[in-house]
Motif scaffolding. Structure first.
Motif, PDB file in Angstrom:
ATOM      1  N   PHE A 112      59.599  25.405  53.461  1.00  0.00           N
ATOM      2  CA  PHE A 112      59.314  26.811  53.678  1.00  0.00           C
ATOM      3  C   PHE A 112      57.837  26.969  54.015  1.00  0.00           C
ATOM      4  CE2 PHE A 112      58.521  26.256  49.167  1.00  0.00           C
ATOM      5  CZ  PHE A 112      57.385  27.010  48.915  1.00  0.00           C
ATOM      6  N   GLN A 113      57.514  28.106  54.606  1.00  0.00           N
ATOM      7  CA  GLN A 113      56.156  28.364  55.049  1.00  0.00           C
ATOM      8  C   GLN A 113      55.632  29.618  54.360  1.00  0.00           C
ATOM      9  OE1 GLN A 113      55.824  28.725  59.291  1.00  0.00           O
ATOM     10  NE2 GLN A 113      53.621  28.397  59.306  1.00  0.00           N
ATOM     11  N   VAL A 114      54.358  29.583  53.997  1.00  0.00           N
ATOM     12  CA  VAL A 114      53.701  30.759  53.430  1.00  0.00           C
ATOM     13  C   VAL A 114      52.648  31.240  54.418  1.00  0.00           C
ATOM     14  CG1 VAL A 114      52.251  31.665  51.573  1.00  0.00           C
ATOM     15  CG2 VAL A 114      54.125  30.083  51.041  1.00  0.00           C
ATOM     16  N   LEU A 115      52.747  32.501  54.797  1.00  0.00           N
ATOM     17  CA  LEU A 115      51.780  33.139  55.683  1.00  0.00           C
ATOM     18  C   LEU A 115      51.071  34.252  54.908  1.00  0.00           C
ATOM     19  CD1 LEU A 115      53.960  33.413  58.925  1.00  0.00           C
ATOM     20  CD2 LEU A 115      52.372  31.594  58.275  1.00  0.00           C
ATOM     21  N   MET A 116      50.135  34.904  55.536  1.00  0.00           N
ATOM     22  CA  MET A 116      49.388  35.942  54.853  1.00  0.00           C
ATOM     23  C   MET A 116      49.105  37.105  55.802  1.00  0.00           C
ATOM     24  SD  MET A 116      46.165  35.333  52.279  1.00  0.00           S
ATOM     25  CE  MET A 116      46.909  33.810  51.753  1.00  0.00           C
ATOM     26  N   ARG A 117      49.343  38.314  55.295  1.00  0.00           N
ATOM     27  CA  ARG A 117      48.972  39.515  56.040  1.00  0.00           C
ATOM     28  C   ARG A 117      47.532  39.830  55.687  1.00  0.00           C
ATOM     29  NH1 ARG A 117      54.196  40.727  53.886  1.00  0.00           N
ATOM     30  NH2 ARG A 117      55.807  40.818  55.529  1.00  0.00           N
ATOM     31  N   ARG A 118      46.635  39.327  56.488  1.00  0.00           N
ATOM     32  CA  ARG A 118      45.214  39.368  56.144  1.00  0.00           C
ATOM     33  C   ARG A 118      44.678  40.787  55.981  1.00  0.00           C
ATOM     34  NH1 ARG A 118      42.611  34.311  57.453  1.00  0.00           N
ATOM     35  NH2 ARG A 118      40.626  35.434  57.592  1.00  0.00           N
ATOM     36  N   GLU A 119      45.272  41.731  56.690  1.00  0.00           N
ATOM     37  CA  GLU A 119      44.773  43.100  56.598  1.00  0.00           C
ATOM     38  C   GLU A 119      45.221  43.782  55.302  1.00  0.00           C
ATOM     39  OE1 GLU A 119      48.745  43.143  58.576  1.00  0.00           O
ATOM     40  OE2 GLU A 119      46.903  41.954  58.718  1.00  0.00           O
ATOM     41  N   GLU A 120      46.200  43.175  54.591  1.00  0.00           N
ATOM     42  CA  GLU A 120      46.715  43.779  53.360  1.00  0.00           C
ATOM     43  C   GLU A 120      46.253  43.035  52.108  1.00  0.00           C
ATOM     44  OE1 GLU A 120      50.933  44.099  53.512  1.00  0.00           O
ATOM     45  OE2 GLU A 120      50.968  45.021  55.505  1.00  0.00           O
ATOM     46  N   TYR A 121      46.273  41.720  52.187  1.00  0.00           N
ATOM     47  CA  TYR A 121      45.953  40.918  50.997  1.00  0.00           C
ATOM     48  C   TYR A 121      45.521  39.538  51.461  1.00  0.00           C
ATOM     49  CZ  TYR A 121      46.383  39.053  46.240  1.00  0.00           C
ATOM     50  OH  TYR A 121      46.121  38.505  45.006  1.00  0.00           O
ATOM     51  N   PHE A 122      44.441  39.029  50.896  1.00  0.00           N
ATOM     52  CA  PHE A 122      43.924  37.751  51.388  1.00  0.00           C
ATOM     53  C   PHE A 122      43.238  36.989  50.261  1.00  0.00           C
ATOM     54  CE2 PHE A 122      40.509  35.138  53.199  1.00  0.00           C
ATOM     55  CZ  PHE A 122      41.255  34.298  54.023  1.00  0.00           C
ATOM     56  N   PHE A 123      43.414  35.677  50.255  1.00  0.00           N
ATOM     57  CA  PHE A 123      42.666  34.777  49.368  1.00  0.00           C
ATOM     58  C   PHE A 123      42.629  33.403  50.032  1.00  0.00           C
ATOM     59  CE2 PHE A 123      47.082  34.300  48.110  1.00  0.00           C
ATOM     60  CZ  PHE A 123      47.233  32.937  47.962  1.00  0.00           C
ATOM     61  N   GLY A 124      41.728  32.572  49.600  1.00  0.00           N
ATOM     62  CA  GLY A 124      41.629  31.215  50.122  1.00  0.00           C
ATOM     63  C   GLY A 124      42.044  30.203  49.056  1.00  0.00           C
ATOM     64  N   GLY A 125      42.418  29.010  49.499  1.00  0.00           N
ATOM     65  CA  GLY A 125      42.785  27.949  48.563  1.00  0.00           C
ATOM     66  C   GLY A 125      44.282  27.717  48.512  1.00  0.00           C
ATOM     67  N   VAL A 126      44.713  26.886  47.575  1.00  0.00           N
ATOM     68  CA  VAL A 126      46.128  26.504  47.500  1.00  0.00           C
ATOM     69  C   VAL A 126      46.944  27.457  46.652  1.00  0.00           C
ATOM     70  CG1 VAL A 126      45.608  24.062  47.846  1.00  0.00           C
ATOM     71  CG2 VAL A 126      45.723  24.968  45.522  1.00  0.00           C
ATOM     72  N   SER A 127      46.290  28.259  45.802  1.00  0.00           N
ATOM     73  CA  SER A 127      47.036  29.131  44.901  1.00  0.00           C
ATOM     74  C   SER A 127      46.249  30.397  44.610  1.00  0.00           C
ATOM     75  CB  SER A 127      47.338  28.392  43.593  1.00  0.00           C
ATOM     76  OG  SER A 127      48.057  29.208  42.700  1.00  0.00           O
ATOM     77  N   ASP A 128      46.973  31.487  44.394  1.00  0.00           N
ATOM     78  CA  ASP A 128      46.362  32.770  44.084  1.00  0.00           C
ATOM     79  C   ASP A 128      46.124  32.868  42.582  1.00  0.00           C
ATOM     80  OD1 ASP A 128      45.466  35.339  43.983  1.00  0.00           O
ATOM     81  OD2 ASP A 128      47.362  36.276  44.573  1.00  0.00           O
ATOM     82  N   LEU A 129      44.863  32.870  42.180  1.00  0.00           N
ATOM     83  CA  LEU A 129      44.524  32.983  40.763  1.00  0.00           C
ATOM     84  C   LEU A 129      44.383  34.446  40.337  1.00  0.00           C
ATOM     85  CD1 LEU A 129      41.881  30.113  40.403  1.00  0.00           C
ATOM     86  CD2 LEU A 129      44.365  30.042  40.068  1.00  0.00           C
ATOM     87  N   LYS A 130      44.658  35.346  41.255  1.00  0.00           N
ATOM     88  CA  LYS A 130      44.667  36.783  40.977  1.00  0.00           C
ATOM     89  C   LYS A 130      43.385  37.254  40.315  1.00  0.00           C
ATOM     90  CE  LYS A 130      49.705  36.929  40.722  1.00  0.00           C
ATOM     91  NZ  LYS A 130      49.833  37.379  42.120  1.00  0.00           N
ATOM     92  N   MET A 131      42.263  36.881  40.887  1.00  0.00           N
ATOM     93  CA  MET A 131      40.965  37.315  40.367  1.00  0.00           C
ATOM     94  C   MET A 131      40.776  38.829  40.558  1.00  0.00           C
ATOM     95  SD  MET A 131      38.089  34.475  41.247  1.00  0.00           S
ATOM     96  CE  MET A 131      38.009  32.935  40.345  1.00  0.00           C
ATOM     97  N   ARG A 132      39.957  39.383  39.693  1.00  0.00           N
ATOM     98  CA  ARG A 132      39.585  40.786  39.799  1.00  0.00           C
ATOM     99  C   ARG A 132      38.071  40.896  39.609  1.00  0.00           C
ATOM    100  NH1 ARG A 132      43.659  40.815  41.790  1.00  0.00           N
ATOM    101  NH2 ARG A 132      45.556  42.048  41.388  1.00  0.00           N
ATOM    102  N   ALA A 133      37.481  41.837  40.297  1.00  0.00           N
ATOM    103  CA  ALA A 133      36.025  42.046  40.185  1.00  0.00           C
ATOM    104  C   ALA A 133      35.750  43.306  39.368  1.00  0.00           C
ATOM    105  CB  ALA A 133      35.412  42.179  41.582  1.00  0.00           C
ATOM    106  N   ARG A 134      34.674  43.246  38.578  1.00  0.00           N
ATOM    107  CA  ARG A 134      34.236  44.414  37.807  1.00  0.00           C
ATOM    108  C   ARG A 134      32.745  44.630  38.053  1.00  0.00           C
ATOM    109  NH1 ARG A 134      36.993  43.597  31.817  1.00  0.00           N
ATOM    110  NH2 ARG A 134      39.189  43.704  32.488  1.00  0.00           N
ATOM    111  N   TRP A 135      32.356  45.877  38.062  1.00  0.00           N
ATOM    112  CA  TRP A 135      30.936  46.191  38.195  1.00  0.00           C
ATOM    113  C   TRP A 135      30.680  47.558  37.585  1.00  0.00           C
ATOM    114  CZ3 TRP A 135      34.285  45.581  42.266  1.00  0.00           C
ATOM    115  CH2 TRP A 135      34.636  46.743  42.979  1.00  0.00           C
TER     116      TRP A 135
END
Length: 463
Positions: free
Chosen positions: A440-463
């Protein structure tokens, strides 16, 4: 030898003389000559053991070649002949350039010298002047990272400290050919990571690598080609992924032969009581032990093996609605449907998958037994697949479900069905394993959601 070939091994053989008793050595030294002198046929008082037999291959500049095989298959003997520390019985080895080797741990070190003194000693053996080692010393000491121990005798070092210093010397002198024989296995995980990063850098700079390891994934990902040695002979030679598969098949055959012998002994001891009483028929393998690798009739045959008491008929990927799909996006639900058939009446089965990316890196492995373990630990009272009874000829399906958190890539699914004598992976027997069962293939809708690497670690930013 071609200018781009830096290691050429031709018809290499190494034979050892094995004596039953120490006095046989003296007999061999004296009696055959006396017998020939008197006109009698000479007699040998030893048995021949061929550690390496008729091995040939070549390695090109900048190439990484793995050497795999079981203990006693001749890997270390082969490397010693390539480095020149052991003379072959016959055949030739040709090398071009400076060779740095990590063979037996601590080889080349004087145990009474300090680490610092051994750095200069090893540098001299590799052909460097004291001034050249002075220039590299800080880098060597920094990579080894053994602190004040650098000025202590090497005989006081742990195996890990010895490895750190030995590896630091060999890689910092930037050899033309780097040979590593299982040495990295004693290092901690962080140091191994640094070693592999350094090896990758050397390879990119044109260093040639000969790498011996029992870690199949390391051989698959770090090397381009591989040699599989079996009882001193080349059993397979080619692309690393193909050779590792042949090695895994051989390990399975050897394991099956061992357990078949154990089962036969137990059966004979119990007055030929049928092992099938437990619901598991032993010794009816599709791949019978001792017959060697099966003759493949198709691409799929080459990618599967197992004892044959159950088999995987099909592996499919489905979307959330159960419709066949091969393209997914992060956040999608992926269902992997594995269709199996049992040839016997049995329980204690485990249906699992392994997911690899196109680079051959194992991303994840999981099976029904993993869920069973969690169910048992949580005492939730959920159904246990391991306890499920399968009947001879029954076809059944298992769906494994996950939310896609993978990066953009092409992924391979390897499917397996195994017999687990205990519900903890401690006593496993592969009934059927299929490489490349599905993709199977995994693609990405870059305009909606994007990350780099082999897996999504679901990071969040705070400020």
């Amino acid at each position: 030898m071609s200018s781009d070939i830096v290691i050429k091994v031709e018809n290499l053989n190494k034979c050892y003389q094995i004596y039953d008793q120490p006095r046989d050595r003296l007999k061999q030294f004296i009696l055959p000559g006396v017998q020939r002198l008197l006109g009698y046929p000479s007699k040998n008082f030893y048995q021949e053991f061929w550690a390496v037999r008729d091995v040939s291959f070549d390695v090109r500049k900048g190439e990484a070649v793995g050497i795999i095989g079981r203990n006693g298959s001749g890997k270390s003997t082969l490397l010693q002949m390539i480095t020149g520390t052991l003379s072959p019985t016959s055949g030739t080895v040709s090398t071009q350039g400076r060779i740095a080797a990590l063979l037996e741990l601590g080889s080349g070190f004087n145990p009474s010298f300090t680490g610092r003194e051994n750095v200069y000693l090893n540098g001299a053996l590799l052909g460097f002047t004291r001034g050249q080692i002075d220039e590299k010393f800080d880098a060597i000491a920094g990579f080894a990272d053994i602190g004040l121990h650098l000025d202590q005798p090497v005989k006081t070092y742990s195996s890990g400290m010895m490895l750190r210093l030995a590896f630091a010397v060999q890689v910092q002198v930037e050899p033309d050919i780097l040979i590593i024989d299982e040495a990295l296995a004693v290092g901690d995980a962080l140091f191994q990571k640094r070693c592999f990063q350094r090896i990758e850098k050397l390879l990119s700079n044109g260093t040639t690598l000969l790498f011996v390891s029992h870690d199949q994934e390391s051989v698959r990902t770090l090397t381009n080609r591989a040699v599989f040695l079996k009882k001193g002979k080349v059993a397979a030679y080619g692309a690393s992924s193909d050779v590792v598969l042949e090695y895994r098949k051989q390990l399975h055959l050897d394991e099956s032969a061992y357990f078949s012998d154990v089962a036969k002994q137990l059966s004979d001891k119990a007055a030929k009581t049928s092992v099938a009483a437990s619901g598991l028929v032993v010794g009816t393998s599709v791949l019978n032990a001792g017959e060697g690798l099966p003759v493949a009739t198709s691409r799929s045959d080459q990618l599967s093996f197992g004892d044959g008491e159950a088999k995987i008929l099909k592996v499919e990927t489905l979307d959330l609605d159960g419709v066949a799909a091969t393209v997914f996006y992060p956040g999608d639900m992926i269902r992997i449907k594995v269709t199996c058939q049992s040839a016997i009446n049995t329980d204690k089965l485990n249906v699992g998958v392994r997911i690899r990316n196109k680079e051959g890196v194992k991303i994840y492995s999981w099976g029904t037994l993993n869920q069973d373990i969690a169910e048992r630990a949580g005492n939730s009272g959920g159904e246990i697949f391991w306890s499920r009874q399968a009947t001879a000829g029954e076809i059944f399906e298992v769906e494994l479900e996950m939310q896609c958190s993978l990066g953009v890539n092409l992924y391979e699914i390897q499917g397996s069905i195994s017999y687990e004598d205990t519900p903890d992976y401690a006593a496993q027997r592969i009934l059927h394993w299929v490489d490349e069962a599905s993709f199977f293939q995994v693609l990405m809708r870059r305009e909606e959601y994007f990350f780099g690497g082999v897996s999504d670690l679901k990071m969040r930013a705070r400020w």
